[in-house]
Write an enzyme that holds these catalytic residues in place. Structure first.
Site, short mmCIF file in Angstrom:
data_model
loop_
_atom_site.label_atom_id
_atom_site.label_comp_id
_atom_site.label_asym_id
_atom_site.label_seq_id
_atom_site.Cartn_x
_atom_site.Cartn_y
_atom_site.Cartn_z
N THR A 113 0.82 -1.22 0.00
CA THR A 113 0.00 0.00 0.00
C THR A 113 0.85 1.26 0.00
O THR A 113 0.32 2.34 -0.25
CB THR A 113 -0.88 0.03 1.27
OG1 THR A 113 0.01 0.09 2.41
CG2 THR A 113 -1.76 -1.20 1.40
N ASP A 205 17.58 3.57 -2.63
CA ASP A 205 17.03 3.41 -1.29
C ASP A 205 18.03 3.99 -0.28
O ASP A 205 19.13 3.44 -0.08
CB ASP A 205 16.79 1.92 -1.00
CG ASP A 205 16.03 1.73 0.32
OD1 ASP A 205 14.91 1.22 0.28
OD2 ASP A 205 16.58 2.11 1.38
N1 URA Z 1 12.84 6.12 0.04
C1 URA Z 1 14.08 5.95 -0.46
O1 URA Z 1 14.98 5.51 0.24
N2 URA Z 1 14.30 6.26 -1.75
C2 URA Z 1 13.35 6.76 -2.56
O2 URA Z 1 13.62 7.05 -3.73
C3 URA Z 1 12.06 6.94 -2.01
C4 URA Z 1 11.83 6.61 -0.71
#
Ligand code: URA
Length: 214
Positions: A113, A205
């Site tokens: 979600t 990330d």
């Molecule tokens: N969280 C992350 O670590 N990278 C993203 O691009 C978006 C959310």
């Protein structure tokens, strides 16, 4: 040095900030250099976000004479880290504001979600007498930031600011709609979100890159 037509949105376009951000975005950056750069960037962003902190004049003695000089006034600032990636920004900011109090809020994104699920919440006492800076490297969908700020607002702090490294139009719009009173500080507003809630072109990330968990 910030730019934007919106007085509640501060894009920190200082050359040092932009240079370090570019190095961090590159997939070739090692975990060590990513972490070091994030630390340095957080220190530079702390400088911008604390620009309007109140000061008071106190009498001091230099080796040569007495004078009146400025010190930061009021209760200590609270830095609230959204776990786990917020830790990367928190460390750098604490280097510059070592007396700050620290709160933590644990939220993870449900992969289906993309909604935030809270698993931890610990704040300092006397929140109603303090200014709060919430930190999270990525303002993507905005869901985590919105939920974290909602929880913090229930404690009625004097003010709340939000600091991220990167955001996108969708994240800015969502946070501005939910919390128009919260100023956003960021180093860049990227093009868009992808269907998995990642910022493009982004830096991947942030948590995985800080902690080397990819
Ligand atoms: N969280 C992350 O670590 N990278 C993203 O691009 C978006 C959310």
């Amino acid at each position: 040095m910030t730019s934007s037509n919106d007085p509640m949105l501060h894009v920190i376009n200082h050359p040092l900030v932009q240079h370090k951000l570019t190095l961090m975005r590159q997939k070739s950056a090692s975990t060590t250099s990513f972490r070091t750069l994030l630390n340095e960037l957080a220190m530079l962003m702390a400088y911008e976000v604390t620009r309007d902190m109140p000061t008071q004049d106190i009498p001091i003695e230099t080796p040569l004479e007495t004078m009146t000089a400025k010190v930061i006034d009021g209760k200590k600032l609270v830095l609230v880290s959204i776990l786990r990636a917020g830790t990367g920004i928190l460390d750098g900011m604490l280097t510059v504001v070592p007396g700050a109090r620290v709160g933590h809020i644990g939220l993870y994104r449900d992969p289906e979600t993309l909604r935030p699920v809270e698993y931890y919440f610990k704040m300092p006492k006397d929140m109603s007498e303090r200014d709060v800076v919430v930190v999270d490297p990525m303002l993507a969908t905005g869901n985590s930031a919105i939920a974290a700020i909602e929880r913090i607002k229930a404690l009625k702090p004097k003010s709340i600011k939000f600091v991220c490294l990167l955001t996108c139009p969708e994240g800015v719009a969502a946070l501005r709609l939910a919390h128009p009173d919260v100023a956003i500080f960021t180093a860049a507003i990227d093009r868009q979100l992808n269907s998995h809630g990642y910022i493009l072109p982004g830096l991947g990330d942030a948590g995985d890159r800080i902690f080397g968990t990819q």
